[in-house]
Write a protein that holds these residues in place. Structure first.
Motif, PDB file in Angstrom:
ATOM      1  N   GLU A 257      81.355  76.421  44.049  1.00  0.00           N
ATOM      2  CA  GLU A 257      81.164  77.006  42.712  1.00  0.00           C
ATOM      3  C   GLU A 257      81.774  78.402  42.634  1.00  0.00           C
ATOM      4  O   GLU A 257      82.412  78.774  41.628  1.00  0.00           O
ATOM      5  N   LEU A 258      81.559  79.198  43.705  1.00  0.00           N
ATOM      6  CA  LEU A 258      82.110  80.549  43.731  1.00  0.00           C
ATOM      7  C   LEU A 258      83.635  80.516  43.718  1.00  0.00           C
ATOM      8  O   LEU A 258      84.285  81.338  43.052  1.00  0.00           O
ATOM      9  N   ILE A 259      84.173  79.589  44.514  1.00  0.00           N
ATOM     10  CA  ILE A 259      85.635  79.477  44.537  1.00  0.00           C
ATOM     11  C   ILE A 259      86.169  79.124  43.147  1.00  0.00           C
ATOM     12  O   ILE A 259      87.174  79.683  42.668  1.00  0.00           O
ATOM     13  N   LYS A 260      85.471  78.167  42.515  1.00  0.00           N
ATOM     14  CA  LYS A 260      85.892  77.764  41.163  1.00  0.00           C
ATOM     15  C   LYS A 260      85.774  78.944  40.194  1.00  0.00           C
ATOM     16  O   LYS A 260      86.667  79.181  39.352  1.00  0.00           O
ATOM     17  N   THR A 261      84.635  79.661  40.369  1.00  0.00           N
ATOM     18  CA  THR A 261      84.430  80.815  39.484  1.00  0.00           C
ATOM     19  C   THR A 261      85.515  81.859  39.718  1.00  0.00           C
ATOM     20  O   THR A 261      86.027  82.486  38.769  1.00  0.00           O
ATOM     21  N   ASN A 262      85.854  82.076  41.022  1.00  0.00           N
ATOM     22  CA  ASN A 262      86.913  83.038  41.341  1.00  0.00           C
ATOM     23  C   ASN A 262      88.227  82.651  40.679  1.00  0.00           C
ATOM     24  O   ASN A 262      88.962  83.506  40.167  1.00  0.00           O
ATOM     25  N   LYS A 263      88.524  81.363  40.741  1.00  0.00           N
ATOM     26  CA  LYS A 263      89.760  80.893  40.110  1.00  0.00           C
ATOM     27  C   LYS A 263      89.732  81.143  38.603  1.00  0.00           C
ATOM     28  O   LYS A 263      90.726  81.583  38.002  1.00  0.00           O
ATOM     29  N   GLU A 264      88.565  80.832  38.048  1.00  0.00           N
ATOM     30  CA  GLU A 264      88.444  81.035  36.601  1.00  0.00           C
ATOM     31  C   GLU A 264      88.552  82.523  36.264  1.00  0.00           C
ATOM     32  O   GLU A 264      89.157  82.909  35.247  1.00  0.00           O
ATOM     33  N   LEU A 265      87.946  83.353  37.139  1.00  0.00           N
ATOM     34  CA  LEU A 265      88.000  84.788  36.877  1.00  0.00           C
ATOM     35  C   LEU A 265      89.430  85.312  36.978  1.00  0.00           C
ATOM     36  O   LEU A 265      89.855  86.153  36.169  1.00  0.00           O
ATOM     37  N   ARG A 266      90.150  84.829  38.043  1.00  0.00           N
ATOM     38  CA  ARG A 266      91.535  85.281  38.177  1.00  0.00           C
ATOM     39  C   ARG A 266      92.377  84.881  36.942  1.00  0.00           C
ATOM     40  O   ARG A 266      93.235  85.649  36.459  1.00  0.00           O
ATOM     41  N   LYS A 267      92.081  83.623  36.520  1.00  0.00           N
ATOM     42  CA  LYS A 267      92.807  83.148  35.334  1.00  0.00           C
ATOM     43  C   LYS A 267      92.444  83.983  34.116  1.00  0.00           C
ATOM     44  O   LYS A 267      93.306  84.353  33.291  1.00  0.00           O
ATOM     45  N   GLU A 268      91.138  84.274  34.036  1.00  0.00           N
ATOM     46  CA  GLU A 268      90.672  85.058  32.894  1.00  0.00           C
ATOM     47  C   GLU A 268      91.217  86.492  32.959  1.00  0.00           C
ATOM     48  O   GLU A 268      91.515  87.109  31.932  1.00  0.00           O
ATOM     49  N   ILE A 269      91.366  87.029  34.212  1.00  0.00           N
ATOM     50  CA  ILE A 269      91.920  88.386  34.364  1.00  0.00           C
ATOM     51  C   ILE A 269      93.362  88.429  33.851  1.00  0.00           C
ATOM     52  O   ILE A 269      93.775  89.383  33.173  1.00  0.00           O
ATOM     53  N   SER A 270      94.099  87.356  34.252  1.00  0.00           N
ATOM     54  CA  SER A 270      95.497  87.309  33.805  1.00  0.00           C
ATOM     55  C   SER A 270      95.609  87.126  32.299  1.00  0.00           C
ATOM     56  O   SER A 270      96.564  87.587  31.675  1.00  0.00           O
ATOM     57  N   ASN A 271      94.646  86.402  31.718  1.00  0.00           N
ATOM     58  CA  ASN A 271      94.679  86.141  30.274  1.00  0.00           C
ATOM     59  C   ASN A 271      93.979  87.239  29.497  1.00  0.00           C
ATOM     60  O   ASN A 271      94.206  87.415  28.291  1.00  0.00           O
ATOM     61  N   ARG A 272      93.057  87.911  30.181  1.00  0.00           N
ATOM     62  CA  ARG A 272      92.288  88.916  29.454  1.00  0.00           C
ATOM     63  C   ARG A 272      92.386  90.250  30.175  1.00  0.00           C
ATOM     64  O   ARG A 272      91.457  90.681  30.847  1.00  0.00           O
TER      65      ARG A 272
END
Length: 732
Positions: A559-574
């Motif tokens: 879950e953390l890994i998935k969240t990290n991926k989502e966060l990285r994606k969100e960082i790049s988008n936001r």
């Protein structure tokens, strides 16, 4: 034609004829006198004499009165030539046997064979008498001189001697007698030459009166022999006397003289007729018997157990020295009953093996109290042997007594010890058993019922019962193990499932090892079964919890890994929310670290718990080896029976089984050490030197070196350059 005789010639011839007739009459008178003399001698002999033929009919030409009397018949019964055998021997089978024997012996012509000793003469309704007979063939004639003398008195005397001396019988060989005729001046005449073998002197020296019988009588015996003769002269004219003579070679021989004094009408002695018997051998036998009696008495008194001889009325006849020592306070024993002397009673004992032995005629035994001054001070093992007379009836008792007080006390102590050990064995929590070399059960502890629901008897009756109750999935595993334990002499362990009486499934931890007797022989295997069902359930629950935790960690990590991926994606988008996202990422990472640290802490706690468990187990192991096994070793040194040693073996095996799960690392090697070696090991770890250890344990330094070598060998570092103290400390 012949010349006619003259008157003078005829007269002369008549005178010659008259002279011849006178001589003939004188000769006839002398012959008759000689015959009368011989007949008088024969009739007055104290033995039976007859002249008869044996071909095979027995026809008598002459017999004196004693002859039919000794054969217990009459002259009339013996007058018929064919009547002798039937008249004398009533029992048909014996009659044929003695007839054949006598005829064969007579036919042999051997004088040595024509001598029959102790022949029984039986008559219905009366006692058996015994005779000894001898035949002397008359040369050139089909006649025998048959001599017979009654030896019943001697036989009865021998029987009385055997009874009085209990087990000893005296066999006296009756040698042929020597007929004699004696005179006032001690001169003698003999009718054969047997006197020569007896005395060594030629018979003619006596018959020609060159020697007198008094010449060869031993000086010390002469006066007694003369007094016997004078006493007989005053009474019935018969005598029996015993004295010694000195032979020509100087040998001393004992003589028994039986005789009868023949007197004239005035009562004056004319001559003596009788028989001499050589009783030297009999005297020697009696002397040897006395020596033997003394020898046996010495043995009797030397026996360390008590021996008492009673008559059939329980009167004490004889006791040995041991009984004298035991019952010195009750002495003397003469004239006392056994119950009076030994137990201080006035009546017979209620339990008496001697009375039973008299009644049953067989060996009896009981354990009876040792009484001293009216008090029981110990215990005796009493064996009563009946003394049987000639008819097989008990005539007395031999009591063999052994003091078993110490044994009884030891047996009681052993029973108490056995009870203690059985209490330990029967009340063990685990299911214990002893399996014989043939696979059968010799012992099963009652705790088998707690684990399996089945009683011990069901296993004792059926050696395959355990195989029948094992879980089908574990059956092959158990069968293979049972086969391996027979072939192997090592300790073996196995875990399997069983089906209990009520149908439950339970896990069992089985451990077994070989058992040896005192002589080193293999006497079976010792097995212990422990119920580990709860342990198995705990292990299952622990594995399940561990798996669950691992799964949750993996899920959270994913879950953390998935969240990290989502966060990285969100960082790049936001990019605008970079600061907020970074903050969020830091928070999430902190949570991840917290979870990982929690997981690490849990593993540390589990490891600490395992170490605490190992430490506790080693303490239990060490305490059992240090505080229990040394005393078991001391018990083994005591004098115990096989059964008690087996119980001790069971206890020792049970304790080994109890502590065997606690063995880890070096402790698995220390379990092989003896109690003394464990004590030495502990002192080495404390830093003590060999000399210090020897002083502490009160042993020699060489003994401590011996134990140190054994310890290095058993823990596997013998002949290695490893310091023993360092090794033990690093593996504790």
């Amino acid at each position: 034609m012949s010349k006619k005789a003259t008157y003078e010639e005829l007269e002369q011839r008549v005178k010659e004829l008259e002279a011849k007739a006178t001589v003939s009459k004188l000769a006839e008178a002398a012959l008759k006198h000689r015959e009368a003399f011989i007949k008088s001698v024969m009739d007055n002999l104290p033995i039976g004499i007859a002249v008869n033929s044996v071909d095979p009919a027995v026809k008598f030409e002459y017999m004196n009165d004693n002859f039919p009397n000794y054969y217990r018949t009459t002259r009339e019964a013996l007058s018929d030539p064919d009547a002798f055998w039937d008249a004398v021997y009533e029992e048909p089978e014996f009659r044929e046997e003695i007839k054949k024997r006598v005829l064969d012996d007579c036919a042999s012509g051997d004088p040595e064979r024509m001598y029959w000793i102790d022949v029984p003469i039986t008559r219905k309704g009366s006692e058996t008498s015994f005779i000894t007979a001898k035949n002397i063939p008359i040369p050139d004639k089909q006649l025998m001189i048959s001599a017979v003398w009654d030896v019943t008195d001697r036989k009865q005397a021998e029987e009385r001697l055997r009874e009085s001396e209990e087990k000893y019988r005296l066999l006296v060989n009756n040698l042929p007698g020597v007929l004699y005729k004696g005179y006032k001046d001690w001169s003698v005449e003999f009718f054969d030459r047997k006197i020569e073998s007896l005395t060594g002197y030629d018979v003619n020296e006596f018959n020609a009166r060159k020697m007198k019988w008094s010449d060869i009588i031993v000086e010390k015996d002469f006066e007694a022999a003369r007094e016997h003769f004078i006493e007989a002269l005053k009474t019935d004219k018969s005598y029996l006397r015993e004295y010694r003579i000195r032979s020509k070679t100087g040998d001393i021989r004992w003589i028994q003289a039986r005789g009868h004094i023949v007197c004239d009408n005035k009562g004056d002695m004319e001559y003596v007729t009788g028989v001499f018997f050589d009783i030297t051998r009999h005297k020697k036998v009696v002397d040897e018997l006395r020596k033997s009696e003394r020898f046996l008495q010495n043995i009797f008194d030397a026996i360390q157990d008590g021996i008492s001889v009673l008559d059939k009325n329980l009167n004490i006849m004889r006791i040995n020295n041991t009984m004298v020592k035991w019952y010195a306070h009750a002495m003397p024993f003469k004239g006392k009953k056994c119950y009076e002397f030994y137990h201080g009673r006035t009546e017979r004992c209620e339990i008496c093996p001697s009375i039973r032995a008299l009644e049953k005629g067989s060996l009896q035994m009981d354990i009876v109290p040792l009484v001293e001054s009216g008090q029981s001070v110990g215990w005796l093992e009493l064996y009563s042997f009946p003394i049987l007379d000639a008819e097989g009836n008990p005539s007395g008792i031999v009591e063999y007594v052994r003091n078993i007080t110490e044994r009884m006390e030891a047996e009681q102590a052993l029973r108490d010890s056995e009870q203690r050990f059985r209490t330990v064995a029967d009340f063990t929590y685990d299911w214990e058993s002893w399996i014989a070399p043939d696979g059968t059960y010799k012992y099963v502890s009652p705790s088998c019922r707690r684990i399996s629901g089945y009683g011990a008897n069901e296993f004792l009756k059926d050696a395959k019962f355990l195989e029948k109750m094992v879980h089908p999935d574990d059956h092959k595993l158990l069968v293979r193990h049972l086969k391996d334990e027979i072939e192997s002499m090592d300790t073996q362990t196995i875990e399997f499932r069983i089906k209990t009486r009520n149908g439950d499934k339970r896990w069992v931890a089985h451990i077994c090892q070989p058992v040896y007797g005192d002589d080193g022989s293999f006497i079976g295997r010792r097995a212990s079964n422990r119920d580990i069902t709860e342990k198995k359930r705990g292990e299952t629950a622990l594995r399940k919890a561990h798996d669950e935790l691992e799964k949750r960690v993996e899920e959270r990590t994913a879950e953390l890994i998935k969240t990290n991926k989502e966060l990285r994606k969100e960082i790049s988008n936001r990019k605008k929310a970079e600061k907020a996202l970074k903050q969020k990422g830091m928070e999430l990472e902190a949570k991840t670290i917290g979870l990982e640290e929690a997981n690490t802490a849990l593993k540390v706690l589990l490891k600490q718990r395992e170490e605490d468990k190992i430490e506790l187990e080693e303490k239990v192991l060490f305490n059992v080896r240090e505080l229990v096994f040394p005393y078991l070793g001391k018990l083994k040194m005591k004098k115990l029976g096989e059964k008690q040693r087996a119980y001790i073996g069971i206890i020792e095996s049970n304790l080994n089984d109890i502590v065997s799960p606690f063995v880890h690392g070096l402790s698995s090697k220390l379990i092989k050490l003896s109690p003394t070696e464990l004590q030495v090991t502990n002192l080495i770890k404390q830093g003590n030197t060999t000399k210090e250890i020897a002083e502490i344990m009160n042993l020699a330094s060489s003994t401590i070196d011996f134990h140190r070598n054994n310890i290095r060998k058993k823990i596997g570092i013998k002949n290695k350059r490893i310091n023993l103290k360092t090794y033990l400390s690093s593996h504790s």
